[in-house]
Scaffold this motif. Structure first.
Motif, PDB file in Angstrom:
ATOM      1  N   THR A 186      24.160  60.797 -57.498  1.00 21.41           N
ATOM      2  CA  THR A 186      25.217  60.703 -56.472  1.00 21.41           C
ATOM      3  C   THR A 186      25.754  62.102 -56.171  1.00 21.41           C
ATOM      4  O   THR A 186      25.905  62.481 -55.002  1.00 21.41           O
ATOM      5  N   SER A 196      14.747  49.182 -54.953  1.00 17.48           N
ATOM      6  CA  SER A 196      16.079  49.579 -54.508  1.00 17.48           C
ATOM      7  C   SER A 196      16.221  51.074 -54.730  1.00 17.48           C
ATOM      8  O   SER A 196      15.650  51.619 -55.661  1.00 17.48           O
ATOM      9  N   GLY A 211      21.834  56.617 -56.950  1.00 20.88           N
ATOM     10  CA  GLY A 211      23.286  56.513 -57.014  1.00 20.88           C
ATOM     11  C   GLY A 211      23.970  56.321 -55.676  1.00 20.88           C
ATOM     12  O   GLY A 211      25.036  56.875 -55.424  1.00 20.88           O
ATOM     13  N   ILE A 212      23.362  55.534 -54.798  1.00 21.24           N
ATOM     14  CA  ILE A 212      23.878  55.390 -53.447  1.00 21.24           C
ATOM     15  C   ILE A 212      23.919  53.924 -53.010  1.00 21.24           C
ATOM     16  O   ILE A 212      23.493  53.594 -51.897  1.00 21.24           O
ATOM     17  N   ALA A 213      24.483  53.083 -53.853  1.00 21.49           N
ATOM     18  CA  ALA A 213      24.520  51.646 -53.539  1.00 21.49           C
ATOM     19  C   ALA A 213      25.266  51.355 -52.241  1.00 21.49           C
ATOM     20  O   ALA A 213      24.972  50.380 -51.558  1.00 21.49           O
ATOM     21  N   GLY A 214      26.230  52.203 -51.903  1.00 17.70           N
ATOM     22  CA  GLY A 214      27.019  51.967 -50.689  1.00 17.70           C
ATOM     23  C   GLY A 214      26.238  52.191 -49.414  1.00 17.70           C
ATOM     24  O   GLY A 214      26.624  51.724 -48.345  1.00 17.70           O
ATOM     25  N   PRO A 243      24.978  58.729 -61.888  1.00 16.85           N
ATOM     26  CA  PRO A 243      26.077  59.454 -61.230  1.00 16.85           C
ATOM     27  C   PRO A 243      25.689  60.884 -60.836  1.00 16.85           C
ATOM     28  O   PRO A 243      26.245  61.423 -59.878  1.00 16.85           O
ATOM     29  N   SER A 278      19.376  52.241 -54.806  1.00 14.40           N
ATOM     30  CA  SER A 278      20.788  52.304 -55.190  1.00 14.40           C
ATOM     31  C   SER A 278      20.994  52.845 -56.586  1.00 14.40           C
ATOM     32  O   SER A 278      21.956  53.562 -56.846  1.00 14.40           O
ATOM     33  N   LYS A 279      20.074  52.465 -57.487  1.00 18.13           N
ATOM     34  CA  LYS A 279      20.299  52.770 -58.899  1.00 18.13           C
ATOM     35  C   LYS A 279      19.916  54.201 -59.222  1.00 18.13           C
ATOM     36  O   LYS A 279      20.703  54.970 -59.766  1.00 18.13           O
ATOM     37  N   ARG A 339      22.954  51.296 -48.945  1.00 20.98           N
ATOM     38  CA  ARG A 339      22.037  50.168 -48.755  1.00 20.98           C
ATOM     39  C   ARG A 339      20.659  50.648 -48.272  1.00 20.98           C
ATOM     40  O   ARG A 339      20.391  50.694 -47.078  1.00 20.98           O
ATOM     41  N   PHE A 351      28.146  49.023 -63.199  1.00 24.86           N
ATOM     42  CA  PHE A 351      27.534  49.635 -62.046  1.00 24.86           C
ATOM     43  C   PHE A 351      26.320  50.468 -62.470  1.00 24.86           C
ATOM     44  O   PHE A 351      26.444  51.489 -63.142  1.00 24.86           O
TER      45      PHE A 351
END
Lengths: 401, 401
Positions: free
Chosen positions: A54, A239, A245-248, A51, A241-242, A250, A47
């Protein structure tokens, strides 16, 4: 060769089946939890996310959304339209909002751009993120440009320019830093590529990992998105997400010529952001958040550098140079990447990505993400242990023969 | 004609500008809050959702996601792929997972289906949700089928069948209950349409409001999605935003033939769900949640019926029959819908949707959503007050002349 007990072999089978079902991508953490409850994933090193970012996002989210009761509005209300969110970003990025396209993750932008604007021939640099070739429509010619193993899968700008000039595609794609190896091409080189290849209609630069790269000692952010104004054939996408830290959630965005944004919005994508994504985009552009985010970004880069340094000391694996938040690791002869991945998962609870499905890689590879300091330490310890066990087994085998 | 003070006129201008910018859709609640901070929206009656279902979702979300700390996983992890979520729904809906396509909101499914499968001619029933005609690709012939005002904009199945047979399109679209009027076509009639029109390649039935419709005294759920197996030309799609009160999450699904799902997944949409949507879909299929949800659904239907009944008593407006969670209201001669919307917003803080951009409507209309009991009472009181004021003004004007 890695040895498994009979019980372990059953789990290995299940892991392989899950991977098969997920196609050219890794099965998600949730899918894994649901379908392989017998495995306790301690570290998800598949993943690719910071972190600490996040943590920072959750700190704001708790304070501003949960504790204020704004969560109700966020869940029940329609989020703003694409163009409204683009306007929010525009001020922050200092880019005309009409050039900004908001995506439900970068993957949506990749698909939208390739489907709508690639008409004849695309050059894809491999190894790469598989969606780039999977989303090419029928009838489009795909030409692969191989990153050389001898050059550690780094891009040779001059060779690349020559290659593209020879093949004259309408679309080229570069991920910078590249996925799955993390190889970084300096901004000056990418700029040279753009200038030399002005005949290419769509130059896609994927900056999904750019927040982990740097050219100065102060780790200052780099990006090419501001060049879109001068180079209308440039499409910079990203993106969130990386780095965040918030891939959920989108969230992603692309910067491209106005006509392209227009065309896409006429074909859908009007309400493709959810409430969390809209909140994130608004937060992203706030100076208080930006200031704190930069701290956790740099902290994570420094820890990742240490992590990579320690990985490089471990025998039987080769760690490729990376400016992303992951490394490509080549395994010693005779070790299958799928076996290694299963071993790490079963014996250590570490989930890493096998790269045996990546075209363009010669050998057995895994991709390993940098996580929190504590998790990275656990990964290092486990990898050392795993490799030691393998070496002992190898010696024992030799003694028997 | 509605009178405004000079200060109010300034706000009216801004409201009109926002509406212009939002195109054929209403500006979102967030956009409004951001751009018109001077207006205090008390009731968002533009917004078609069951507020009690939102309460129920939040109750679960708090218990299972917030208070357990699972929120972190939800925010940071990649959600499952489309097919994995389809499998979760399959058991619950008793429909083969290979026939289920998960959407980032129903709007994504509408676009995907029309873009990929409509090749020649589409018949669109108007008035309707504007995306149905906006997403038609260049080169496709659009034929409008007018719902008759004399028939209260209800569908006459026989006349419709004759019309479609005459025009022989490859795609037809019915929203049931229809948006913006809420007219409901009985399942038996829709089934007859499907059977009579078996030559139409794509019969799209949009069931986004079906949870508010009923044919039995016990308000039992109705749906046609299970017919897809027998009728491969049937495409049933559904937003979850309205009935579950979670528009911010962006969740929808479509049921269609396997080859269509396959085609779509080969062209993107692999990771189009966010973490909240995945949580919602898992919750949706749980019997404990389903049981509680059905209670709030029926309660909301009963309150909506009362609301519509009270609206019908108000002079100067005509309320059209509806089986959805909203009503189409025609204004008395001489009242412009945009003025009426501005008046409600400025004087009462009630946000409703003007329908002056809806093709197929003859006259001045607004669409008014049913909200909570308390909000509905406030809407009734305000509408009565607003209409009374208008009537007094009208009388005063007549006296002057």
């Amino acid at each position: 060769m890695i040895k498994f007990t009979d019980d372990e072999l059953k789990v290995v089978k299940k892991i392989e089946q899950l991977k098969d079902e997920a196609g050219s991508h890794a099965p998600s953490f949730f899918t894994f939890k649901q379908k392989l409850p017998e495995i306790d994933i301690k570290v998800d090193a598949c993943f690719l996310s910071n972190p600490y970012a996040t943590d920072l996002f959750i700190e704001y989210f708790n304070k501003e959304i949960l504790h204020t009761g704004n969560i109700r509005d966020l869940l029940q209300s329609y989020p703003s339209q694409n163009g409204v969110i683009a306007e929010i970003l525009a001020d922050f990025l200092k880019i005309d909002s009409k050039r900004i396209f908001i995506g439900n993750g970068a993957i949506e932008i990749i698909q939208a751009v390739i489907h709508n604007f690639t008409k004849e021939k695309i050059i894809i640099t491999i190894p790469t993120f598989s969606s780039y070739y999977e989303y090419v429509k029928d009838g489009i010619e795909v030409v692969y440009y191989n990153l050389a193993k001898e050059n550690d899968y780094n891009l040779d700008a001059d060779q690349y320019i020559t290659f593209v000039k020879q093949h004259r595609p309408d679309t080229i794609v570069l991920i910078n830093p590249n996925n799955p190896n993390g190889g970084y091409t300096k901004i000056a080189d990418v700029q040279r590529i753009i200038e030399e290849l002005s005949f290419v209609k769509n130059i896609i630069i994927d900056e999904s990992f750019i927040h982990f790269a740097y050219e100065s000692e102060s780790y200052q952010l780099v990006s090419l998105s501001h060049l879109v104004e001068q180079h209308p054939n440039l499409i910079v996408l990203k993106s969130m997400s990386k780095d965040f830290g918030i891939a959920g959630i989108r969230a992603g965005y692309g910067v491209m010529r106005k006509e392209y944004v227009d065309t896409l919005l006429k074909n859908g994508y009007l309400w493709n952001s959810n409430g969390l994504a809209e909140y994130f985009f608004r937060l992203y552009t706030r100076t208080d958040f930006a200031y704190k985010y930069d701290k956790v970004r740099i902290n994570y880069i420094i820890e990742t550098l240490e992590f990579i340094h320690e990985l490089q000391q471990i025998p039987m694996i080769k760690v490729y140079p990376s400016m992303a938040n992951f490394v490509l690791i080549e395994l010693a002869d005779g070790i299958q990447s799928t076996d290694f991945v299963s071993k790490l998962l079963i014996s250590y609870g570490i989930y890493v990505r096998t790269c045996d499905d990546k075209i363009g890689l010669k050998g057995q590879y895994i991709r390993l993400a940098s996580r929190s300091k504590e998790e990275n330490d656990y990964i290092i310890k486990s990898l050392k242990d795993c490799v030691n066990t393998q070496m002992k087994l190898a010696i024992a085998n030799e003694t028997v023969h």
